[in-house]
Scaffold this active site. Sequence first.
Site, PDB file in Angstrom:
ATOM      1  N   GLN A  16       0.826  -1.221   0.000  1.00  0.00           N
ATOM      2  CA  GLN A  16       0.000   0.000   0.000  1.00  0.00           C
ATOM      3  C   GLN A  16       0.858   1.268   0.000  1.00  0.00           C
ATOM      4  O   GLN A  16       0.594   2.199  -0.762  1.00  0.00           O
ATOM      5  CB  GLN A  16      -0.931   0.011   1.224  1.00  0.00           C
ATOM      6  CG  GLN A  16      -2.009   1.085   1.121  1.00  0.00           C
ATOM      7  CD  GLN A  16      -2.618   1.465   2.465  1.00  0.00           C
ATOM      8  OE1 GLN A  16      -2.372   0.852   3.503  1.00  0.00           O
ATOM      9  NE2 GLN A  16      -3.443   2.488   2.446  1.00  0.00           N
ATOM     10  N   ASP A  56      13.266 -11.745  -0.925  1.00  0.00           N
ATOM     11  CA  ASP A  56      12.735 -12.101   0.387  1.00  0.00           C
ATOM     12  C   ASP A  56      13.678 -11.499   1.418  1.00  0.00           C
ATOM     13  O   ASP A  56      14.813 -11.932   1.562  1.00  0.00           O
ATOM     14  CB  ASP A  56      12.680 -13.628   0.536  1.00  0.00           C
ATOM     15  CG  ASP A  56      12.099 -14.043   1.885  1.00  0.00           C
ATOM     16  OD1 ASP A  56      11.825 -13.147   2.720  1.00  0.00           O
ATOM     17  OD2 ASP A  56      11.914 -15.250   2.100  1.00  0.00           O
ATOM     18  N   TYR A 146       1.668  -7.154  16.623  1.00  0.00           N
ATOM     19  CA  TYR A 146       2.150  -6.115  15.705  1.00  0.00           C
ATOM     20  C   TYR A 146       2.725  -4.931  16.489  1.00  0.00           C
ATOM     21  O   TYR A 146       3.842  -4.478  16.229  1.00  0.00           O
ATOM     22  CB  TYR A 146       0.974  -5.667  14.837  1.00  0.00           C
ATOM     23  CG  TYR A 146       1.248  -4.522  13.894  1.00  0.00           C
ATOM     24  CD1 TYR A 146       2.008  -4.703  12.749  1.00  0.00           C
ATOM     25  CD2 TYR A 146       0.702  -3.255  14.133  1.00  0.00           C
ATOM     26  CE1 TYR A 146       2.233  -3.651  11.874  1.00  0.00           C
ATOM     27  CE2 TYR A 146       0.917  -2.208  13.271  1.00  0.00           C
ATOM     28  CZ  TYR A 146       1.682  -2.409  12.133  1.00  0.00           C
ATOM     29  OH  TYR A 146       1.893  -1.363  11.277  1.00  0.00           O
ATOM     30  N   LYS A 150       6.556  -3.562  16.709  1.00  0.00           N
ATOM     31  CA  LYS A 150       6.904  -2.184  16.333  1.00  0.00           C
ATOM     32  C   LYS A 150       7.661  -1.495  17.468  1.00  0.00           C
ATOM     33  O   LYS A 150       8.630  -0.779  17.238  1.00  0.00           O
ATOM     34  CB  LYS A 150       5.648  -1.375  15.969  1.00  0.00           C
ATOM     35  CG  LYS A 150       5.020  -1.779  14.641  1.00  0.00           C
ATOM     36  CD  LYS A 150       5.949  -1.496  13.470  1.00  0.00           C
ATOM     37  CE  LYS A 150       5.293  -1.782  12.125  1.00  0.00           C
ATOM     38  NZ  LYS A 150       6.247  -1.696  11.007  1.00  0.00           N
TER      39      LYS A 150
HETATM   40  N1  NAD Z   1      -0.852   1.106   5.902  1.00  0.00           N
HETATM   41  C1  NAD Z   1      -0.965   1.614   7.117  1.00  0.00           C
HETATM   42  O1  NAD Z   1      -2.014   2.155   7.464  1.00  0.00           O
HETATM   43  C2  NAD Z   1       0.214   1.587   8.056  1.00  0.00           C
HETATM   44  C3  NAD Z   1       0.087   2.210   9.311  1.00  0.00           C
HETATM   45  C4  NAD Z   1       1.163   2.173  10.198  1.00  0.00           C
HETATM   46  C5  NAD Z   1       2.349   1.546   9.817  1.00  0.00           C
HETATM   47  N2  NAD Z   1       2.460   0.944   8.588  1.00  0.00           N
HETATM   48  C6  NAD Z   1       3.727   0.269   8.266  1.00  0.00           C
HETATM   49  O2  NAD Z   1       4.186   0.646   6.989  1.00  0.00           O
HETATM   50  C7  NAD Z   1       4.859  -0.442   6.349  1.00  0.00           C
HETATM   51  C8  NAD Z   1       4.231  -0.731   4.999  1.00  0.00           C
HETATM   52  O3  NAD Z   1       2.854  -0.996   5.187  1.00  0.00           O
HETATM   53  P1  NAD Z   1       1.846  -1.284   3.981  1.00  0.00           P
HETATM   54  O4  NAD Z   1       0.520  -0.811   4.436  1.00  0.00           O
HETATM   55  O5  NAD Z   1       2.387  -0.778   2.712  1.00  0.00           O
HETATM   56  O6  NAD Z   1       1.827  -2.879   4.010  1.00  0.00           O
HETATM   57  P2  NAD Z   1       1.467  -3.895   2.813  1.00  0.00           P
HETATM   58  O7  NAD Z   1       1.092  -5.186   3.470  1.00  0.00           O
HETATM   59  O8  NAD Z   1       0.500  -3.266   1.884  1.00  0.00           O
HETATM   60  O9  NAD Z   1       2.850  -4.047   2.060  1.00  0.00           O
HETATM   61  C9  NAD Z   1       3.913  -4.780   2.571  1.00  0.00           C
HETATM   62  C10 NAD Z   1       4.657  -5.417   1.405  1.00  0.00           C
HETATM   63  O10 NAD Z   1       5.743  -6.183   1.923  1.00  0.00           O
HETATM   64  C11 NAD Z   1       5.865  -7.352   1.160  1.00  0.00           C
HETATM   65  N3  NAD Z   1       6.536  -8.398   1.942  1.00  0.00           N
HETATM   66  C12 NAD Z   1       6.027  -9.160   2.938  1.00  0.00           C
HETATM   67  N4  NAD Z   1       6.946 -10.031   3.368  1.00  0.00           N
HETATM   68  C13 NAD Z   1       8.064  -9.823   2.641  1.00  0.00           C
HETATM   69  C14 NAD Z   1       9.353 -10.430   2.622  1.00  0.00           C
HETATM   70  N5  NAD Z   1       9.648 -11.446   3.451  1.00  0.00           N
HETATM   71  N6  NAD Z   1      10.284  -9.961   1.745  1.00  0.00           N
HETATM   72  C15 NAD Z   1       9.980  -8.945   0.908  1.00  0.00           C
HETATM   73  N7  NAD Z   1       8.767  -8.333   0.870  1.00  0.00           N
HETATM   74  C16 NAD Z   1       7.818  -8.787   1.723  1.00  0.00           C
HETATM   75  C17 NAD Z   1       4.428  -7.726   0.819  1.00  0.00           C
HETATM   76  O11 NAD Z   1       4.389  -8.580  -0.320  1.00  0.00           O
HETATM   77  C18 NAD Z   1       3.793  -6.368   0.576  1.00  0.00           C
HETATM   78  O12 NAD Z   1       3.828  -6.022  -0.791  1.00  0.00           O
HETATM   79  C19 NAD Z   1       4.763  -1.595   7.355  1.00  0.00           C
HETATM   80  O13 NAD Z   1       5.911  -1.625   8.168  1.00  0.00           O
HETATM   81  C20 NAD Z   1       3.580  -1.228   8.198  1.00  0.00           C
HETATM   82  O14 NAD Z   1       3.646  -1.815   9.474  1.00  0.00           O
HETATM   83  C21 NAD Z   1       1.407   0.938   7.722  1.00  0.00           C
END
Ligand code: NAD
Length: 324
Positions: A16, A56, A146, A150
């Site tokens: 995302q 990965d 989670y 964090k």
């Molecule tokens: N979206 C939110 O509202 C939000 C809020 C607070 C924090 N965050 C943090 O921001 C970061 C990104 O969040 P997001 O919403 O884009 O998450 P997401 O789940 O949409 O994207 C994460 C991506 O990481 C990839 N991934 C998972 N395991 C992997 C691995 N072993 N190797 C390589 N890639 C891998 C997934 O395929 C996915 O495309 C995260 O750390 C999340 O905790 C997001």
Amino acid sequence: MHHGKERILVIGASGQIGVELTLALRRLYGPGNVIASDLRGEHDLLKGTGPYVSLDVMNKEMLHVLVIRHHITQIYLLAAILSATGEKNPSLAWHINMQSLLNVLEIAKEESLHKVYWPSSIAVFGSNSPRENTPQHTVVEPATVYGISKFAGERWCEYYHRHYRVDVRSLRYPGLISYKSSPGGGTTDYAIEMFQDAVSYGHYQSYIAEDTPLPMMYMPDAIRATIELMEADALNITLHSAYNLAAVSFAPRDVAAEIRKTIPWFRVTYAPDYRQEIATTWPQSIDDSKAREDWDWKPEYDLARMTEDMLKHLNGQHVPDAKN
Ligand SMILES: NC(=O)c1ccc[n+]([C@@H]2O[C@H](COP(=O)([O-])OP(=O)(O)OC[C@H]3O[C@@H](n4cnc5c(N)ncnc54)[C@H](O)[C@@H]3O)[C@@H](O)[C@H]2O)c1
């Protein structure tokens, strides 16, 4: 800052945040200097915009080779298991969220990388934290795996900065709202689903109760915050754990009311599930004065502006022959 000299690796680029952040970094640093990587395939919106490699992040050797081969100077680590998904498989969430960060921090130390970005979350706070205007430094007792991962990650970031001078920077993102790349299983995903279902069906069933406010932010603000933090002079960065970050706070009924200004027949029903329990342990609003002081953070989107922009773009996607 000499943008041309930096070589950036984005891990989790198909997610995302990853898609929009990668596109923004490519505009800033040049498409060839920003290498997108993910476990899953390249996102459609990234295709043709710059280099993509399959990675990965749990495979430390593979990551290390990639960093050397592509002369990487900065890593943005976005791969993670999010809050709601994490509760379904706690040991996996702990393992992925911790080991991915430790792999990146260790390589940053060994290869003397210039900078690392890794996001934290408002999920570090728990039921004993002040619920409104939650301060930067306060009781932190996360209730989800989670949130625990964090908070532990924040401690590791500070540790690597203090002991090994790794310039790692972090933000405690609130719930992020966007329309380009789908959300990955967070507690605040309801707001995105509400916009999508309002446009597609005129009805949404919310798993968060109507009167539960949560801190939220529109994606353009989150991308700008991330880049402003990373571009800030190192002397101004006084926190290497993670900065509180805020824009708006709203409950499901507030978004619904805002959407009804454009789609008056929009109906919402409520069926709270396990994610409601997560939400009630989180803050309702965040005090981000430290980010404002240190690197001049200021959000641009309130609920009204965000809603207008979301509906405009979703209408374009779902109803190709819409009037405008
Ligand atoms: N979206 C939110 O509202 C939000 C809020 C607070 C924090 N965050 C943090 O921001 C970061 C990104 O969040 P997001 O919403 O884009 O998450 P997401 O789940 O949409 O994207 C994460 C991506 O990481 C990839 N991934 C998972 N395991 C992997 C691995 N072993 N190797 C390589 N890639 C891998 C997934 O395929 C996915 O495309 C995260 O750390 C999340 O905790 C997001």
